[in-house]
Design an enzyme around this catalytic site. Structure first.
Site, mmCIF file in Angstrom:
data_model
loop_
_atom_site.group_PDB
_atom_site.id
_atom_site.type_symbol
_atom_site.label_atom_id
_atom_site.label_comp_id
_atom_site.label_asym_id
_atom_site.label_seq_id
_atom_site.Cartn_x
_atom_site.Cartn_y
_atom_site.Cartn_z
ATOM 1 N N ASP A 276 0.831 -1.214 0.000
ATOM 2 C CA ASP A 276 0.000 0.000 0.000
ATOM 3 C C ASP A 276 0.868 1.266 0.000
ATOM 4 O O ASP A 276 1.949 1.276 0.579
ATOM 5 C CB ASP A 276 -0.896 -0.027 1.247
ATOM 6 N N ASN B 179 -10.502 -3.108 -6.910
ATOM 7 C CA ASN B 179 -9.680 -2.129 -7.644
ATOM 8 C C ASN B 179 -10.250 -1.775 -9.018
ATOM 9 O O ASN B 179 -9.870 -0.753 -9.602
ATOM 10 C CB ASN B 179 -8.237 -2.623 -7.815
HETATM 11 C C1 FPP Z 1 -1.790 0.357 -3.471
HETATM 12 O O1 FPP Z 1 -1.394 1.648 -3.727
HETATM 13 C C2 FPP Z 1 -1.284 -0.572 -4.463
HETATM 14 C C3 FPP Z 1 -2.025 -1.273 -5.379
HETATM 15 C C4 FPP Z 1 -3.294 -0.822 -5.968
HETATM 16 C C5 FPP Z 1 -1.597 -2.603 -5.777
HETATM 17 C C6 FPP Z 1 -0.117 -2.810 -5.853
HETATM 18 C C7 FPP Z 1 0.354 -2.718 -7.235
HETATM 19 C C8 FPP Z 1 1.637 -2.724 -7.629
HETATM 20 C C9 FPP Z 1 2.784 -2.841 -6.715
HETATM 21 C C10 FPP Z 1 1.966 -2.594 -9.075
HETATM 22 C C11 FPP Z 1 1.568 -3.745 -9.949
HETATM 23 C C12 FPP Z 1 1.479 -5.099 -9.326
HETATM 24 C C13 FPP Z 1 2.105 -6.224 -9.768
HETATM 25 C C14 FPP Z 1 1.847 -7.510 -9.058
HETATM 26 C C15 FPP Z 1 3.039 -6.265 -10.915
HETATM 27 P P1 FPP Z 1 -2.516 2.762 -3.678
HETATM 28 O O2 FPP Z 1 -2.706 3.242 -5.080
HETATM 29 O O3 FPP Z 1 -3.763 2.259 -3.029
HETATM 30 O O4 FPP Z 1 -1.802 3.815 -2.795
HETATM 31 P P2 FPP Z 1 -2.515 4.973 -1.928
HETATM 32 O O5 FPP Z 1 -3.309 4.262 -0.859
HETATM 33 O O6 FPP Z 1 -1.356 5.733 -1.392
HETATM 34 O O7 FPP Z 1 -3.365 5.767 -2.874
#
Ligand code: FPP
Length: 252
Positions: free
Chosen positions: A18, A66
């Protein structure tokens, strides 16, 4: 087993990666860049995990929830998943990593499904390390799908008995060891529908670091925190791992 004989190392670590968005916001750059740096952090973590004694790593790549993000962000994430599952496969295979993708296949773009099938088939014989990427995954939907599969089997074969093993065998995590340690980065303290069955006795560690900044040191710190915990699994003695009927069913 007494506390003195325990060597508390997590066999299975699960991570809620996250903070990509906040990492990008703080730098005044597009969220896409935060996700891209998140993939780099994932690569660092996959490399570090076996060096720290971990045998299985499960990461939350994309949840069933998502899809509700803006279309351009969903498209960025799909692109990164394509690049990761397709582009990193050779390296992972060479390192003896078995790749599994957890979650519902329905609704996943056809080209990604092909990449997933190819990655799973190519690495199926590897046994050094198990990497599970949860993609289009939700803990509740995985439980519902398992229940549905058992109902279908009962209708087909007339087998009506269910125990923890037969139920666990229907989940997309079937055969992976129970989660010992679940890590969430960015300071949020929630499970967000991740691995609800598998985390029954997991230790929870919440780290303030934003996911794109994650790496070997942070993982080591989480494992050290895990090692300080005393796990009793509902009993009175400190145990290394649960006495589970599933122990001989694990795939790695
Ligand atoms: C949360 O950050 C992260 C995700 C939505 C998923 C994780 C994705 C990756 C690491 C990239 C692609 C994945 C793979 C397996 C290749 P957020 O956008 O919710 O962060 P925030 O809470 O700060 O907005």
């Amino acid at each position: 087993m007494s506390a003195s004989t325990v060597t508390p190392k997590p066999l299975h670590v699960a991570i809620i990666m996250d903070g990509n968005g906040r990492w990008a916001e703080r730098r005044g750059v597009p969220r896409a860049l935060g996700h891209r740096e998140g993939v780099q952090a994932l690569r660092r973590t996959i490399k570090a995990a076996p060096e720290l004694g971990v045998k299985c790593l499960t990461v939350f790549g994309f949840s069933t929830e998502n899809w509700s993000r803006p279309a351009d962000e969903v498209s960025d994430l799909m692109g990164l998943i394509r690049a990761f599952i397709g582009g990193d496969l050779k390296k992972l295979d060479k390192a003896g990593v078995r790749v599994r993708v957890l979650g519902r296949r329905a609704g996943v773009p056809a080209d990604i499904l092909k990449l997933i099938d190819h990655a799973e088939a190519t690495t199926a014989g590897n046994d050094k390390f198990l990497l599970q990427v949860a993609f289009n995954y939700g803990g509740r939907s995985d439980l519902v799908d398992a229940a549905q599969a058992l109902v279908d089997r009962a209708a087909r074969e007339g087998t009506f008995e269910v125990d923890e093993d037969t139920f666990g065998d229907q989940l997309s995590t079937a055969g992976s060891p129970p989660v010992d340690l679940i890590i969430r980065t960015s300071g949020e303290q929630r499970l967000s529908n991740f691995l609800l069955w598998d985390c029954a006795y997991a230790e929870l560690v919440f780290q303030p670091v934003l996911w794109p900044d994650y790496g070997p040191e942070a993982l080591q710190a989480a494992i050290e925190e895990f090692s300080r915990r005393e796990r009793r699994f509902g009993g009175r003695e400190v145990l290394e791992a649960p006495v589970s009927p599933s122990a001989e069913r694990v795939v790695i």
